[in-house]
Design a protein around this motif. Structure first.
Motif, short mmCIF file in Angstrom:
data_model
loop_
_atom_site.label_atom_id
_atom_site.label_comp_id
_atom_site.label_asym_id
_atom_site.label_seq_id
_atom_site.Cartn_x
_atom_site.Cartn_y
_atom_site.Cartn_z
N PHE A 263 49.09 34.77 44.12
CA PHE A 263 48.36 36.02 43.90
C PHE A 263 47.74 36.08 42.50
N ASN B 56 43.66 35.68 41.97
CA ASN B 56 42.94 36.88 41.52
C ASN B 56 42.41 36.76 40.09
N ALA C 120 43.30 41.67 47.60
CA ALA C 120 44.03 40.85 46.63
C ALA C 120 44.53 39.54 47.24
N ILE D 183 39.02 41.98 43.29
CA ILE D 183 40.48 42.06 43.20
C ILE D 183 40.97 43.31 43.91
N ASN E 42 49.23 46.04 43.54
CA ASN E 42 48.02 45.61 44.25
C ASN E 42 48.32 44.66 45.41
N GLY E 43 49.17 43.65 45.15
CA GLY E 43 49.47 42.65 46.18
C GLY E 43 50.12 43.28 47.40
N THR F 55 47.83 45.35 49.60
CA THR F 55 46.97 44.50 50.43
C THR F 55 47.73 43.94 51.62
N TRP G 8 42.61 44.29 35.62
CA TRP G 8 43.32 43.12 36.13
C TRP G 8 42.52 41.83 36.02
#
Lengths: 277, 295
Positions: free
Chosen positions: A30, A34, A46, A42, B133-134, B137, A241
């Motif tokens: 990840f 990204n 992601a 992003i 975020n991960g 998703t 990010w």
């Protein structure tokens, strides 16, 4: 039959472990993936691979955290601290093992007790010592603090090892007319080489990654180490990010490379560093 | 050489060999620790300020009025116990598998150990991205509610977020120690038990685990001190939030001194913290040592 069954079980276990290992690596996937995307992408997805590779994230991160400068600060602090730790730690440990006096026994006990003591229990008054001795905002100052702070663990490692080193060689050298410094230099240092490697490896991981001591001592930007630079970067660009992830990858890079090349020694170091106290 | 000349020579050599280590040790650890006891009885508002003696005021203040300190202590305790159990069970399990003749053994070992070489600050930030975020998703793709939770947005998800990160980081290290130990267990004993008809479960609970107590002592000790003293991962992952719910004692003391400027109260807290760590460590080592058996 039993052989075949056993092999199947091992095969299934192996498959399971490989899947778990992939799960372990997922965070790296990840972050790396990204770190190569533009900001909008992003947030949109992601998990996907980058459609356009945004190398600018890296050039940006590289210059924003002044990577070369913080990297050389980290190298300077880590290597000099460890050099002196190895010297004073091995000398002290050898002396304490070979001269079995009450004072030396007490000192060893104090070193072990200090290993359990949390850093927070000395942190506040330590800052006064650091200020009074003019060690604030000085890389040498931080190194001197490590010489005190990391000595207990270093002595603990050497002490346990030297106890198992036979004394005969040293006695023979003494009879042959060597003085104590020659004995230490030519007999002891070569014999404790494997523990020296362990000390170097374990202290590298600890000092390179240390955060709180540098935070307290090195507030000046130009003296920042990698963890400090990453931390203050995040304070400035919260949730940007695209820059942040590239910074993280850059920050991890040196120590991950170190690990991959020195793997054999790292694993051996962890093993011999975990002897019971 | 005369008797006294020899003694002077010995003292000189002791100074050369032992002196530097003892000097730095006393300057950096012993002296601050002892003066910290004095400062804990003072009101002291900054490195350059003069401490004023206030007796046991700071301790009264902490014990009777500082609920956050106890919230932090309780959080640290729950977090430590949870992580301790999960990491050790997983590490032991992984080690049991990795001592089998696997083709990918070395690669697996490398992968599991990898998170351990990266600094806590960086790990915390990596996981802040993954959890926020991960996970969202993955939640959208898989429709699993686990991933769609408000990660790091509530006290519970903050707690479990930290447990996940610490587990991910520590398992590999402890696994290495367990592997080294398991490979040393006398195979004759296992074969003898096998001949006597001992089954898998019996072998595991009655032979392998008891024989592994020395390694378990070490691994519990390590996991205990890592998690009970956790600071940098917490700072970068949750900053102690939301609403100071994931503030560890180490972070609480840091904030007390260096954010709010209460050095005296901070010193008092650090003495209490030292006592708690000391008591828990002694208790753990004594208990697990009692369970060690001779093969």
């Amino acid at each position: 039959m039993i052989q075949v069954r056993r092999r199947t079980i091992v095969g299934v276990m192996e498959l399971g472990m490989v899947l778990i290992a992939m799960l372990f690596l997922a965070p790296f996937y990840f972050v790396v993936v990204n770190s190569l995307k533009p900001f909008g992408e992003i947030l949109k997805n992601a998990a996907s691979l980058p459609r356009i590779i945004a190398w600018s994230n890296y050039t940006n991160a590289f210059s924003k955290i002044k990577f070369l400068s913080v990297f050389s600060n980290s190298i300077f602090i880590t290597s000099l601290s460890i050099l002196f730790l190895v010297i004073i730690g091995s000398m002290a440990s050898w002396w304490m093992v070979r001269k079995n006096t009450k004072f030396n026994g007490l000192m060893f006990f104090a070193f072990v007790a200090a290993m359990v003591t949390p850093f927070q229990s000395i942190m506040i008054p330590l800052m006064r010592v650091v200020t009074d001795f003019h060690l604030l905002n000085s890389r040498i100052g931080l190194i001197l603090v490590y010489l005190g702070y990391s000595t207990p663990f270093t002595v603990f490692l050497y002490h346990g090892f030297i106890k198992s080193v036979p004394i005969q060689m040293e006695e023979a050298a003494l009879i042959d007319g060597c003085n104590i410094f020659q004995i230490f230099l030519y007999i002891v240092i070569p014999m404790i080489r494997s523990m020296t490697i362990t000390v170097i490896i374990l202290q590298t991981l600890l000092i390179w990654n240390d955060f709180l001591l540098p935070l307290l001592i090195l507030s000046k930007r130009s003296l920042h180490t990698i963890p400090l630079a990453v931390f203050s970067f995040f304070g400035q660009y919260t949730n940007r990010w695209d820059y942040a992830l590239a910074t993280l990858v850059l920050g991890m890079f040196p120590i991950v490379i170190f690990f991959l090349f020195m793997q054999k020694y790292v694993i051996a170091g962890v093993r011999s560093g975990s002897v019971k106290g | 050489m005369s008797e006294s000349g020899n003694r002077i020579k010995q003292a000189g050599l002791a100074t050369v060999f032992l002196g530097p280590a003892v000097f730095f040790f006393i300057l950096i650890i012993v002296f601050p620790f002892i003066s910290g006891i004095y400062y804990s009885f003072t009101e002291w508002n900054g490195v350059n300020a003069t401490p004023i003696w206030v007796g046991i005021n700071n301790f009264q203040q902490i014990l009777f009025h500082d609920t956050q300190f106890f919230t932090s202590l309780w959080f640290t305790f729950r977090f430590t116990v949870t992580t301790l159990v999960i990491t050790n069970v997983l590490a032991f399990g992984f080690a049991m598998v990795l001592i089998q003749p696997l083709r990918t053994k070395v690669l697996l070992r490398t992968i599991f150990f990898l998170p351990n070489v990266i600094g806590g600050v960086l790990l915390g930030f990596i996981w802040r991205f993954i959890l926020v975020n991960g996970f969202s998703t993955i939640g959208e793709i898989t429709k699993l509610s686990f991933f769609a939770l408000p990660w790091l947005g509530s006290p519970e998800t903050g707690f479990w977020g930290l447990v996940i990160v610490y587990t991910w980081r520590s398992v590999g290290y402890l696994m290495i120690i367990y592997i080294a130990h398991l490979l040393n267990i006398d195979t004759e004993l296992m074969e003898a038990a096998h001949m006597d008809g001992a089954g898998g479960v019996y072998m595991f609970t009655r032979i392998i685990v008891p024989l592994s107590m020395p390694a378990i002592t070490v691994c519990l000790f390590l996991a205990l001190s890592w998690t009970f003293k956790s600071f940098d991962i917490v700072l970068s992952l949750t900053s102690g939030g939301p609403f100071r719910s994931t503030e560890t004692v180490a972070l609480n003391i840091y904030l007390e001194a260096f954010r709010y400027g209460n050095y005296g109260v901070g010193s008092a807290k650090s003495i209490l913290y030292f006592l708690v760590v000391g008591v828990i460590t002694l208790f753990q080592v004594r208990q697990t040592k009692k369970m060690e058996v001779e093969a």
